[in-house]
Design a protein around this motif. Structure first.
Motif, PDB file in Angstrom:
ATOM      1  N   VAL A 271       0.767  -1.238   0.050  1.00 44.99           N
ATOM      2  CA  VAL A 271      -0.073  -0.049   0.050  1.00 44.99           C
ATOM      3  C   VAL A 271       0.782   1.162  -0.089  1.00 44.99           C
ATOM      4  CG1 VAL A 271      -1.948  -1.162   1.389  1.00 44.99           C
ATOM      5  CG2 VAL A 271      -0.115   0.040   2.542  1.00 44.99           C
ATOM      6  N   THR A 272       0.458   2.470  -0.081  1.00 45.29           N
ATOM      7  CA  THR A 272       1.132   3.725  -0.117  1.00 45.29           C
ATOM      8  C   THR A 272       1.895   3.809   1.045  1.00 45.29           C
ATOM      9  OG1 THR A 272      -0.666   4.742  -1.598  1.00 45.29           O
ATOM     10  CG2 THR A 272       0.926   6.129  -0.319  1.00 45.29           C
ATOM     11  N   ASN A 273       3.184   4.187   1.060  1.00 49.80           N
ATOM     12  CA  ASN A 273       4.149   4.014   2.078  1.00 49.80           C
ATOM     13  C   ASN A 273       4.007   2.727   3.032  1.00 49.80           C
ATOM     14  OD1 ASN A 273       4.809   6.770   1.631  1.00 49.80           O
ATOM     15  ND2 ASN A 273       2.961   7.611   2.544  1.00 49.80           N
ATOM     16  N   GLY A 274       3.906   1.645   2.360  1.00 50.18           N
ATOM     17  CA  GLY A 274       3.770   0.282   2.941  1.00 50.18           C
ATOM     18  C   GLY A 274       5.312   0.050   3.660  1.00 50.18           C
ATOM     19  N   ASP A 275       5.130  -1.055   4.846  1.00 51.02           N
ATOM     20  CA  ASP A 275       6.278  -1.199   5.384  1.00 51.02           C
ATOM     21  C   ASP A 275       6.725  -2.691   4.673  1.00 51.02           C
ATOM     22  OD1 ASP A 275       5.867   0.644   7.118  1.00 51.02           O
ATOM     23  OD2 ASP A 275       4.704  -0.456   8.460  1.00 51.02           O
ATOM     24  N   GLU A 276       8.207  -2.747   5.017  1.00 54.46           N
ATOM     25  CA  GLU A 276       8.912  -3.777   4.575  1.00 54.46           C
ATOM     26  C   GLU A 276       9.588  -4.678   5.734  1.00 54.46           C
ATOM     27  OE1 GLU A 276      11.445  -2.637   1.334  1.00 54.46           O
ATOM     28  OE2 GLU A 276       9.758  -1.864   0.257  1.00 54.46           O
ATOM     29  N   PHE A 277       9.920  -5.843   5.507  1.00 49.48           N
ATOM     30  CA  PHE A 277      10.732  -6.490   6.372  1.00 49.48           C
ATOM     31  C   PHE A 277      11.216  -7.984   5.821  1.00 49.48           C
ATOM     32  CE2 PHE A 277      10.972  -9.964   9.458  1.00 49.48           C
ATOM     33  CZ  PHE A 277      11.674  -9.537  10.586  1.00 49.48           C
ATOM     34  N   SER A 278      12.551  -8.118   6.069  1.00 44.15           N
ATOM     35  CA  SER A 278      13.368  -9.125   5.584  1.00 44.15           C
ATOM     36  C   SER A 278      14.109  -9.920   6.798  1.00 44.15           C
ATOM     37  CB  SER A 278      14.199  -8.728   4.319  1.00 44.15           C
ATOM     38  OG  SER A 278      15.269  -7.615   4.815  1.00 44.15           O
ATOM     39  N   GLN A 279      14.617 -11.148   6.331  1.00 47.24           N
ATOM     40  CA  GLN A 279      15.062 -11.631   7.508  1.00 47.24           C
ATOM     41  C   GLN A 279      16.102 -13.164   6.903  1.00 47.24           C
ATOM     42  OE1 GLN A 279      14.218 -13.122  11.927  1.00 47.24           O
ATOM     43  NE2 GLN A 279      12.510 -13.424  10.389  1.00 47.24           N
ATOM     44  N   GLN A 280      17.105 -13.243   7.538  1.00 46.54           N
ATOM     45  CA  GLN A 280      17.922 -14.485   6.853  1.00 46.54           C
ATOM     46  C   GLN A 280      18.475 -15.140   8.242  1.00 46.54           C
ATOM     47  OE1 GLN A 280      19.201 -11.231   6.166  1.00 46.54           O
ATOM     48  NE2 GLN A 280      17.658 -10.943   4.719  1.00 46.54           N
ATOM     49  N   GLY A 281      18.512 -16.662   8.273  1.00 48.18           N
ATOM     50  CA  GLY A 281      18.911 -17.242   9.315  1.00 48.18           C
ATOM     51  C   GLY A 281      19.495 -18.619   9.106  1.00 48.18           C
ATOM     52  N   VAL A 282      20.165 -19.180  10.285  1.00 51.78           N
ATOM     53  CA  VAL A 282      20.254 -20.644  10.043  1.00 51.78           C
ATOM     54  C   VAL A 282      19.991 -21.330  11.374  1.00 51.78           C
ATOM     55  CG1 VAL A 282      22.465 -20.193   8.712  1.00 51.78           C
ATOM     56  CG2 VAL A 282      23.015 -19.929  10.999  1.00 51.78           C
ATOM     57  N   GLY A 283      19.775 -22.406  11.503  1.00 50.03           N
ATOM     58  CA  GLY A 283      19.360 -23.030  12.557  1.00 50.03           C
ATOM     59  C   GLY A 283      20.080 -24.404  12.774  1.00 50.03           C
ATOM     60  N   VAL A 284      20.283 -24.991  13.986  1.00 49.70           N
ATOM     61  CA  VAL A 284      20.727 -26.316  14.157  1.00 49.70           C
ATOM     62  C   VAL A 284      19.823 -27.022  15.446  1.00 49.70           C
ATOM     63  CG1 VAL A 284      22.777 -27.580  15.260  1.00 49.70           C
ATOM     64  CG2 VAL A 284      23.285 -25.694  13.755  1.00 49.70           C
ATOM     65  N   ASN A 285      19.402 -28.131  14.826  1.00 48.55           N
ATOM     66  CA  ASN A 285      18.688 -29.041  15.898  1.00 48.55           C
ATOM     67  C   ASN A 285      19.419 -30.330  16.080  1.00 48.55           C
ATOM     68  OD1 ASN A 285      16.782 -27.107  15.397  1.00 48.55           O
ATOM     69  ND2 ASN A 285      15.052 -28.792  14.641  1.00 48.55           N
ATOM     70  N   TYR A 286      19.757 -30.335  17.447  1.00 46.85           N
ATOM     71  CA  TYR A 286      20.613 -31.677  17.792  1.00 46.85           C
ATOM     72  C   TYR A 286      19.753 -32.483  18.747  1.00 46.85           C
ATOM     73  CZ  TYR A 286      24.107 -34.284  20.189  1.00 46.85           C
ATOM     74  OH  TYR A 286      25.050 -35.360  20.678  1.00 46.85           O
ATOM     75  N   THR A 287      19.544 -33.691  18.543  1.00 46.78           N
ATOM     76  CA  THR A 287      18.807 -34.720  19.337  1.00 46.78           C
ATOM     77  C   THR A 287      19.782 -35.256  20.211  1.00 46.78           C
ATOM     78  OG1 THR A 287      17.210 -35.073  17.642  1.00 46.78           O
ATOM     79  CG2 THR A 287      17.421 -36.623  19.459  1.00 46.78           C
ATOM     80  N   ILE A 288      20.059 -34.891  21.682  1.00 44.64           N
ATOM     81  CA  ILE A 288      20.837 -35.450  22.630  1.00 44.64           C
ATOM     82  C   ILE A 288      20.502 -36.837  22.991  1.00 44.64           C
ATOM     83  CG2 ILE A 288      21.769 -34.948  24.777  1.00 44.64           C
ATOM     84  CD1 ILE A 288      20.864 -32.202  24.629  1.00 44.64           C
ATOM     85  N   ALA A 289      18.980 -37.019  23.049  1.00 42.72           N
ATOM     86  CA  ALA A 289      18.708 -38.650  23.270  1.00 42.72           C
ATOM     87  C   ALA A 289      17.374 -38.545  22.965  1.00 42.72           C
ATOM     88  CB  ALA A 289      18.795 -38.759  24.875  1.00 42.72           C
ATOM     89  N   PRO A 290      16.597 -39.744  22.738  1.00 47.40           N
ATOM     90  CA  PRO A 290      15.169 -39.677  22.281  1.00 47.40           C
ATOM     91  C   PRO A 290      14.396 -38.865  23.351  1.00 47.40           C
ATOM     92  CG  PRO A 290      16.056 -42.023  21.826  1.00 47.40           C
ATOM     93  CD  PRO A 290      17.268 -40.838  22.645  1.00 47.40           C
ATOM     94  N   GLY A 291      13.556 -37.758  22.883  1.00 45.21           N
ATOM     95  CA  GLY A 291      12.776 -37.001  23.871  1.00 45.21           C
ATOM     96  C   GLY A 291      13.667 -35.943  24.275  1.00 45.21           C
ATOM     97  N   LEU A 292      14.904 -35.558  23.928  1.00 45.23           N
ATOM     98  CA  LEU A 292      15.695 -34.555  24.337  1.00 45.23           C
ATOM     99  C   LEU A 292      16.380 -33.777  23.288  1.00 45.23           C
ATOM    100  CD1 LEU A 292      16.696 -32.860  26.889  1.00 45.23           C
ATOM    101  CD2 LEU A 292      18.329 -34.604  27.123  1.00 45.23           C
ATOM    102  N   GLY A 293      16.234 -32.513  23.027  1.00 42.04           N
ATOM    103  CA  GLY A 293      16.788 -31.930  21.982  1.00 42.04           C
ATOM    104  C   GLY A 293      17.436 -30.435  22.390  1.00 42.04           C
ATOM    105  N   LEU A 294      18.451 -29.952  21.614  1.00 44.52           N
ATOM    106  CA  LEU A 294      18.938 -28.593  21.744  1.00 44.52           C
ATOM    107  C   LEU A 294      18.795 -28.033  20.479  1.00 44.52           C
ATOM    108  CD1 LEU A 294      20.798 -26.793  23.414  1.00 44.52           C
ATOM    109  CD2 LEU A 294      22.651 -27.622  22.332  1.00 44.52           C
ATOM    110  N   HIS A 295      18.192 -26.766  20.504  1.00 44.21           N
ATOM    111  CA  HIS A 295      17.932 -26.031  19.306  1.00 44.21           C
ATOM    112  C   HIS A 295      18.704 -24.541  19.454  1.00 44.21           C
ATOM    113  CE1 HIS A 295      14.925 -29.071  18.985  1.00 44.21           C
ATOM    114  NE2 HIS A 295      14.393 -28.804  20.013  1.00 44.21           N
TER     115      HIS A 295
END
Length: 326
Positions: A271-295
């Motif tokens: 729209v007129t004078n509309g806002d903008e947003f951008s984002q970049q990222g990386v992630g790691v999911n580590y399963t320490i044990a079944p049912g236990l995770g580090l993110h």
């Protein structure tokens, strides 16, 4: 003794239900986020989230399955644990009917590219669509919007899988003007050894006070340990929001216990004078044990205030959490 009491309680709760399967599950997550941006306020924060799910199901001799599920959720930001979702269902060869407070057809048919907890492929990374004065921008999002009627009471139908094709429809009438509706479809198959999933959904409000309409389309390609996805969508609300949001994501399962994700998103309010947003990222999911995770997730963002460019905001977010599931 506590196990005996729990078993006795479960037996009483399902008295009269023949051959019912009762399940209790849940999760607890604790994390910390560190934010560096142009705002003067300190956004560093510890957070937690816990859920308990209780469900039961039963199948008749004719093959008809029925059941119900209740989800309770709480966090440090909410004074008391509250009922998040609660619904019942009936399913068979004809498909599945869901009735109650649950996600409808919109959220069911949305593509989440490169999904990973605490990465920008999920809501877990948090929302930072604010200008440097801390005011929320208008009509910009981390990725395409869905579930505009939330967990309002609704009736939903989901078709059976027919050669990789399925569809769904939801109807929610909360007594305000006309009912909210949502529809979605998907197709999954294999093309030259590459798994392909295509989704599409649309949501429409029947309320005169909230004219929001959402639509989204997406595709995911999977080959071995790698998956790549794109999701794009629009959100329209009266004359104030005409937004287009697109997310790209790449995921790589290094092993059974380690998953890496890379993602980027772009959202513009056209729209007129509309806002903008951008984002970049990386992630790691580590399963320490079944049912236990580090993110762990790291992202950078840029928020452009279309009405006052002097209030533009950019920054970085580091978010780490440990989650237990049972």
């Amino acid at each position: 003794m506590r196990k005996i009491l729990l078993a006795s309680t479960a037996l009483v709760a399902v008295a009269g239900v023949s051959h019912a399967d009762v399940s209790i599950s849940g999760a607890y997550e604790f994390g910390y986020q560190s934010v560096s941006d142009d705002q003067t306020s300190d956004l560093d924060d510890m957070y937690d989230d816990h859920e308990i799910h209780v469900s039961f199901s039963s199948t008749t001799d004719s093959g008809l399955t029925f059941g119900a599920k209740t989800e309770m959720e709480g966090s440090a930001d909410v004074a008391t644990t509250h009922n998040d979702e609660s619904s019942m269902y009936i399913s068979g060869d004809f498909g599945k009917f869901e009735l109650g407070q649950n996600d409808g057809a919109g959220p069911t048919f949305v593509t989440f590219p490169g999904y990973g907890s605490n990465s920008i492929g999920s809501y877990d990374i948090g929302s930072h669509q604010n200008n440097s004065a801390g005011t929320a921008l208008t009509g910009v999002y981390p990725f395409p919007q869905y579930g505009r009627d939330g967990d309002n009471n609704k009736i939903s139908y989901f078709s059976p899988n027919m050669g990789g094709f399925s569809f769904g429809y939801s109807y929610s009438d909360e007594g305000t003007d006309d009912a909210d509706t949502a529809a979605g479809l998907s197709w999954s198959g294999d093309m030259s050894g590459v798994g392909v999933t295509v989704t599409a959904m649309m949501e429409e409000s029947g309320e005169s006070t909230d004219t929001t309409e959402n639509s989204a389309y997406g595709i995911t390609l999977t080959s071995g340990s790698i998956d790549f996805g794109i999701s794009t969508g629009t959100t329209q609300t009266g004359a104030t929001i005409d937004a287009t949001t697109t997310v790209y994501g790449l995921g790589y399962n290094v092993s059974d216990s380690v998953r890496l994700t890379v993602a980027a998103s772009q959202s513009d309010n056209d729209v007129t004078n509309g806002d903008e947003f951008s984002q970049q990222g990386v992630g790691v999911n580590y399963t320490i044990a079944p049912g236990l995770g580090l993110h762990v997730g790291l992202s950078s963002f840029e928020a452009t205030d279309g009405g006052s460019t002097s209030l533009n905001n950019d920054g970085t977010v580091i978010r780490t959490s440990i989650k237990m599931s049972f």
